[in-house]
Design a protein around this motif. Structure first.
Motif, short mmCIF file in Angstrom:
data_model
loop_
_atom_site.label_atom_id
_atom_site.label_comp_id
_atom_site.label_asym_id
_atom_site.label_seq_id
_atom_site.Cartn_x
_atom_site.Cartn_y
_atom_site.Cartn_z
N ALA A 18 0.83 -1.21 0.00
CA ALA A 18 0.00 0.00 0.00
C ALA A 18 0.87 1.25 0.00
O ALA A 18 0.56 2.23 -0.70
N VAL A 19 1.95 1.22 0.78
CA VAL A 19 2.85 2.38 0.82
C VAL A 19 3.48 2.59 -0.56
O VAL A 19 3.54 3.72 -1.07
N LEU A 20 3.92 1.52 -1.19
CA LEU A 20 4.58 1.65 -2.49
C LEU A 20 3.60 2.15 -3.55
O LEU A 20 3.96 2.98 -4.40
N ASN A 21 2.37 1.69 -3.50
CA ASN A 21 1.36 2.18 -4.45
C ASN A 21 1.10 3.66 -4.24
O ASN A 21 1.05 4.44 -5.19
N ALA A 22 0.96 4.05 -2.96
CA ALA A 22 0.62 5.44 -2.65
C ALA A 22 1.76 6.39 -3.01
O ALA A 22 1.52 7.52 -3.43
N ALA A 23 3.00 5.91 -2.83
CA ALA A 23 4.16 6.79 -3.04
C ALA A 23 4.71 6.69 -4.46
O ALA A 23 5.70 7.36 -4.79
N SER A 24 4.08 5.91 -5.27
CA SER A 24 4.58 5.66 -6.62
C SER A 24 4.81 6.97 -7.39
O SER A 24 3.95 7.84 -7.43
N GLY A 25 6.00 7.10 -7.94
CA GLY A 25 6.34 8.29 -8.73
C GLY A 25 6.84 9.46 -7.91
O GLY A 25 7.25 10.48 -8.47
N ASP A 26 6.81 9.33 -6.58
CA ASP A 26 7.17 10.46 -5.71
C ASP A 26 8.59 10.38 -5.15
O ASP A 26 8.96 11.18 -4.31
N TRP A 27 9.35 9.37 -5.52
CA TRP A 27 10.69 9.23 -4.95
C TRP A 27 11.71 8.73 -5.98
O TRP A 27 11.34 8.11 -6.98
N ASP A 28 12.99 9.03 -5.68
CA ASP A 28 14.09 8.56 -6.51
C ASP A 28 14.86 7.44 -5.82
O ASP A 28 15.51 6.63 -6.46
N SER A 29 14.82 7.44 -4.47
CA SER A 29 15.60 6.46 -3.71
C SER A 29 14.88 6.17 -2.40
O SER A 29 14.10 7.00 -1.92
N ILE A 30 15.14 5.00 -1.83
CA ILE A 30 14.44 4.60 -0.60
C ILE A 30 15.42 4.49 0.55
O ILE A 30 16.53 3.97 0.40
N VAL A 31 14.97 4.98 1.72
CA VAL A 31 15.75 4.91 2.95
C VAL A 31 14.91 4.15 3.98
O VAL A 31 13.70 4.37 4.09
N CYS A 32 15.56 3.25 4.74
CA CYS A 32 14.83 2.47 5.74
C CYS A 32 15.53 2.57 7.09
O CYS A 32 16.74 2.36 7.19
N CYS A 33 14.74 2.88 8.13
CA CYS A 33 15.28 3.06 9.49
C CYS A 33 15.26 1.77 10.31
O CYS A 33 15.38 1.82 11.54
N GLY A 34 15.12 0.61 9.66
CA GLY A 34 15.29 -0.66 10.35
C GLY A 34 14.02 -1.35 10.81
O GLY A 34 12.92 -0.83 10.66
#
Ligand code: ZN
Length: 246
Positions: A18-34
């Motif tokens: 759901a997050v990936l669908n909602a954010a689709s097209g809005d980012w160039d790179s992904i960061v994850c805090c663990g």
């Protein structure tokens, strides 16, 4: 550069989709805090996806414990059972990936990424007072963290730290314009197991060009995630809490 910032996925594939669908097209790179595993029913799917798509990531306490299950006496019973199950499920390659995850803080393009606090990856920072005490330990004026599963942006100037209001009720987004004279610690919230009494998946977007952070929430297939937890035989409270957002 535009970043999708996610944290505490906790093997919840439904929420991640759901997050990936909602954010689709809005980012160039992904960061994850663990904390990509633990609690949820899809550890291999989520770790496979992280390995393929996330360039900047720090380990969380669940990621660390999945490869060291002798050391989890401080976990509660449900978390412990889920961690044993997770360790048994994960492929050898995914266990090795978790073992090699870096401990935060790490630096990316002028901001910091960490799990708990700048001095202790297991420390919970929940309010302006606790955040304010950690500001002196930051190397950059913008840091992203997780661990509490509470979405929040904290702004610090001199001796005053305040929390900026986050999406509430039917709101799905709050935009924060970053001020060059202030310091910020931003918790994107938990995608996979929110605990701020809002059961929607939480995430954030950062634009380094417009100096803007967006705190976002999105509905996801909670019933699907709960069914997967029950099918896996994981403790029932882990399914129930997804519906409560706490
Ligand atoms: Zn977590």
């Amino acid at each position: 550069m535009r970043y999708l910032i996610i944290s505490d996925l906790h093997a919840n594939w439904h929420a991640l989709q759901a997050v990936l669908n909602a954010a689709s097209g809005d980012w160039d790179s992904i960061v994850c805090c663990g904390d990509i595993v633990g609690y949820g029913a899809a550890p291999n799917e989520v770790v496979d996806w992280v390995r393929a798509n996330v360039r900047t990531i720090v380990r969380g306490n669940h990621d660390r414990t999945a490869v060291d299950i002798e050391n989890m006496e401080w976990f509660n019973a449900a978390a412990r059972d889920a961690m044993k199950w997770t360790a048994g499920e994960l492929s050898a390659g995914n266990l090795e990936y978790l073992r090699l995850l870096p401990k935060g803080p790490i630096c990316e393009n002028g901001f910091e990424v960490l799990h708990g606090s700048p001095v202790d990856e297991d420390e919970y920072l929940t309010n302006p007072r606790e955040i304010g005490m950690m500001i002196p330990y930051l190397d950059r004026s913008l840091a992203f963290f997780g661990h509490t599963h509470l979405q929040g942006t904290f702004e610090s100037r001199r001796t005053v730290t305040r929390e900026i209001s986050k999406p509430a009720g039917a709101e799905t987004e709050v935009i924060v314009d970053l001020d060059d004279s202030a310091w910020y610690m931003v918790n994107p919230g938990s995608a996979g197991q929110p605990r701020d009494f809002d059961r929607r998946a939480a995430y954030a977007l950062l634009s380094t060009e417009s100096r803007q952070v967006r705190m976002l929430r999105v509905e996801y297939d909670i019933a699907g995630a709960q069914a997967a937890i029950r099918r896996a035989g994981l403790p029932e409270p882990l399914a129930v809490r997804l519906g409560l957002g706490r």
